[in-house]
Write a protein that holds these residues in place. Structure first.
Motif, PDB file in Angstrom:
ATOM      1  N   GLU A 127      46.943  16.869  61.650  1.00 54.17           N
ATOM      2  CA  GLU A 127      46.230  18.055  62.156  1.00 54.17           C
ATOM      3  C   GLU A 127      47.200  19.105  62.677  1.00 54.17           C
ATOM      4  N   GLU A 128      48.221  18.667  63.402  1.00 54.40           N
ATOM      5  CA  GLU A 128      49.221  19.613  63.899  1.00 54.40           C
ATOM      6  C   GLU A 128      49.962  20.254  62.732  1.00 54.40           C
ATOM      7  N   HIS A 129      50.282  19.459  61.720  1.00 52.94           N
ATOM      8  CA  HIS A 129      50.983  19.993  60.554  1.00 52.94           C
ATOM      9  C   HIS A 129      50.162  21.081  59.872  1.00 52.94           C
ATOM     10  N   VAL A 130      48.880  20.808  59.639  1.00 49.66           N
ATOM     11  CA  VAL A 130      48.011  21.784  58.980  1.00 49.66           C
ATOM     12  C   VAL A 130      47.902  23.055  59.827  1.00 49.66           C
ATOM     13  N   ARG A 131      47.733  22.886  61.124  1.00 52.14           N
ATOM     14  CA  ARG A 131      47.621  24.046  62.016  1.00 52.14           C
ATOM     15  C   ARG A 131      48.899  24.883  61.971  1.00 52.14           C
ATOM     16  N   ARG A 132      50.034  24.213  62.058  1.00 53.30           N
ATOM     17  CA  ARG A 132      51.311  24.929  62.041  1.00 53.30           C
ATOM     18  C   ARG A 132      51.575  25.573  60.679  1.00 53.30           C
ATOM     19  N   LEU A 133      51.218  24.855  59.621  1.00 52.84           N
ATOM     20  CA  LEU A 133      51.417  25.386  58.274  1.00 52.84           C
ATOM     21  C   LEU A 133      50.597  26.658  58.070  1.00 52.84           C
ATOM     22  N   ASP A 134      49.377  26.659  58.583  1.00 55.74           N
ATOM     23  CA  ASP A 134      48.539  27.861  58.505  1.00 55.74           C
ATOM     24  C   ASP A 134      49.168  29.038  59.254  1.00 55.74           C
ATOM     25  N   GLY A 135      49.961  28.726  60.275  1.00 54.76           N
ATOM     26  CA  GLY A 135      50.620  29.775  61.054  1.00 54.76           C
ATOM     27  C   GLY A 135      51.805  30.415  60.349  1.00 54.76           C
ATOM     28  N   LEU A 136      52.289  29.763  59.308  1.00 50.81           N
ATOM     29  CA  LEU A 136      53.386  30.341  58.522  1.00 50.81           C
ATOM     30  C   LEU A 136      52.766  31.266  57.476  1.00 50.81           C
ATOM     31  N   ASP A 137      52.344  32.441  57.941  1.00 53.19           N
ATOM     32  CA  ASP A 137      51.493  33.298  57.116  1.00 53.19           C
ATOM     33  C   ASP A 137      52.183  34.501  56.491  1.00 53.19           C
ATOM     34  N   THR A 138      53.481  34.620  56.658  1.00 51.35           N
ATOM     35  CA  THR A 138      54.195  35.704  55.973  1.00 51.35           C
ATOM     36  C   THR A 138      55.013  35.109  54.823  1.00 51.35           C
ATOM     37  N   GLU A 139      55.352  35.938  53.869  1.00 52.15           N
ATOM     38  CA  GLU A 139      56.171  35.469  52.748  1.00 52.15           C
ATOM     39  C   GLU A 139      57.530  34.989  53.246  1.00 52.15           C
ATOM     40  N   GLU A 140      58.077  35.658  54.244  1.00 59.74           N
ATOM     41  CA  GLU A 140      59.363  35.268  54.813  1.00 59.74           C
ATOM     42  C   GLU A 140      59.265  33.879  55.456  1.00 59.74           C
ATOM     43  N   ALA A 141      58.191  33.645  56.208  1.00 61.94           N
ATOM     44  CA  ALA A 141      57.998  32.349  56.859  1.00 61.94           C
ATOM     45  C   ALA A 141      57.810  31.243  55.822  1.00 61.94           C
ATOM     46  N   LYS A 142      57.039  31.520  54.785  1.00 60.65           N
ATOM     47  CA  LYS A 142      56.808  30.526  53.727  1.00 60.65           C
ATOM     48  C   LYS A 142      58.097  30.232  52.967  1.00 60.65           C
ATOM     49  N   SER A 143      58.855  31.270  52.675  1.00 59.44           N
ATOM     50  CA  SER A 143      60.117  31.100  51.966  1.00 59.44           C
ATOM     51  C   SER A 143      61.104  30.271  52.793  1.00 59.44           C
ATOM     52  N   GLY A 144      61.186  30.570  54.078  1.00 63.92           N
ATOM     53  CA  GLY A 144      62.071  29.802  54.962  1.00 63.92           C
ATOM     54  C   GLY A 144      61.652  28.343  55.032  1.00 63.92           C
ATOM     55  N   TYR A 145      60.343  28.102  55.096  1.00 62.39           N
ATOM     56  CA  TYR A 145      59.835  26.741  55.162  1.00 62.39           C
ATOM     57  C   TYR A 145      60.175  25.982  53.875  1.00 62.39           C
ATOM     58  N   THR A 146      60.015  26.642  52.743  1.00 64.14           N
ATOM     59  CA  THR A 146      60.359  26.022  51.462  1.00 64.14           C
ATOM     60  C   THR A 146      61.842  25.676  51.422  1.00 64.14           C
ATOM     61  N   THR A 147      62.674  26.563  51.916  1.00 61.48           N
ATOM     62  CA  THR A 147      64.114  26.311  51.958  1.00 61.48           C
ATOM     63  C   THR A 147      64.428  25.137  52.876  1.00 61.48           C
ATOM     64  N   LEU A 148      63.749  25.058  54.009  1.00 61.64           N
ATOM     65  CA  LEU A 148      63.946  23.935  54.937  1.00 61.64           C
ATOM     66  C   LEU A 148      63.525  22.614  54.290  1.00 61.64           C
ATOM     67  N   GLN A 187      59.115  26.713  61.920  1.00 63.76           N
ATOM     68  CA  GLN A 187      59.254  26.070  60.619  1.00 63.76           C
ATOM     69  C   GLN A 187      59.713  24.622  60.784  1.00 63.76           C
ATOM     70  N   VAL A 188      60.655  24.398  61.679  1.00 62.24           N
ATOM     71  CA  VAL A 188      61.133  23.035  61.934  1.00 62.24           C
ATOM     72  C   VAL A 188      60.009  22.193  62.534  1.00 62.24           C
ATOM     73  N   ALA A 189      59.268  22.750  63.477  1.00 57.57           N
ATOM     74  CA  ALA A 189      58.166  22.011  64.108  1.00 57.57           C
ATOM     75  C   ALA A 189      57.077  21.677  63.094  1.00 57.57           C
ATOM     76  N   THR A 190      56.856  22.561  62.143  1.00 60.04           N
ATOM     77  CA  THR A 190      55.863  22.311  61.090  1.00 60.04           C
ATOM     78  C   THR A 190      56.279  21.118  60.243  1.00 60.04           C
ATOM     79  N   LEU A 191      57.524  21.113  59.815  1.00 60.87           N
ATOM     80  CA  LEU A 191      58.002  19.999  59.005  1.00 60.87           C
ATOM     81  C   LEU A 191      58.061  18.714  59.825  1.00 60.87           C
ATOM     82  N   ARG A 192      58.453  18.818  61.075  1.00 60.54           N
ATOM     83  CA  ARG A 192      58.506  17.627  61.926  1.00 60.54           C
ATOM     84  C   ARG A 192      57.118  17.003  62.065  1.00 60.54           C
ATOM     85  N   ALA A 193      56.112  17.839  62.264  1.00 58.98           N
ATOM     86  CA  ALA A 193      54.741  17.326  62.391  1.00 58.98           C
ATOM     87  C   ALA A 193      54.333  16.585  61.126  1.00 58.98           C
TER      88      ALA A 193
END
Length: 148
Positions: A20-41, A7-13
């Motif tokens: 391109e790295e951001h989009v790739r990493r964002l696509d990898g956050l594919d669970t509700e838990e991962a998406k929720s954590g990313y939103t919180t970050l 999640q940190v690497a996604t936001l850093r990108a």
């Protein structure tokens, strides 16, 4: 649940302009838990960036400063200006400063506004790589507190 390195690497990108790295990493956050954590970050990073920009020597900026910042960002970034509603952007920043309310902004619009403003605030700060890492570490700590 805690914020993950992914999640940190996604936001850093995203903040470093590695689209391109951001989009790739964002696509990898594919669970509700991962998406929720990313939103919180993102939210924690947004609040940190707002504090750094608009609170100087414990003095909170005035609404006019926020309005000027949003107008300037829309002017220098015409490609994303259409995506950033100036009224919503001002309300979101003022809310983060304890001077406003976001009660009438839905969660999707809130997140979109935060992410655009976060990119603008980080770009305005002109962080070095080390500064960006330190900024993200602080945001991660704050996000973990909210998840904890």
């Amino acid at each position: 649940m805690a914020i993950t390195d992914d999640q940190v690497a996604t936001l850093r990108a995203q903040l470093a302009g590695h689209h391109e790295e951001h989009v790739r990493r964002l696509d990898g956050l594919d669970t509700e838990e991962a998406k929720s954590g990313y939103t919180t970050l993102v939210t924690a990073a947004f609040f940190e960036a707002v504090d750094r920009k608009f609170i100087v020597n414990d003095k909170v900026a005035e609404a006019a400063d926020v309005i000027d910042f949003v107008a300037y960002q829309r002017e220098i970034h015409p490609d994303s200006a259409d995506q950033l509603d100036p009224h919503a952007a001002e309300m979101v920043i003022l809310d983060a400063l304890g001077k406003g309310s976001i009660d009438n902004i839905d969660s999707e619009r809130l997140f979109g506004t935060q992410i655009l403003l976060l990119a603008a605030l980080v770009g305005d700060a002109r962080f070095s790589d080390d500064d960006l890492d330190a900024f993200l570490a602080k945001a991660r700590t704050e996000a973990d507190k909210h998840l904890g």
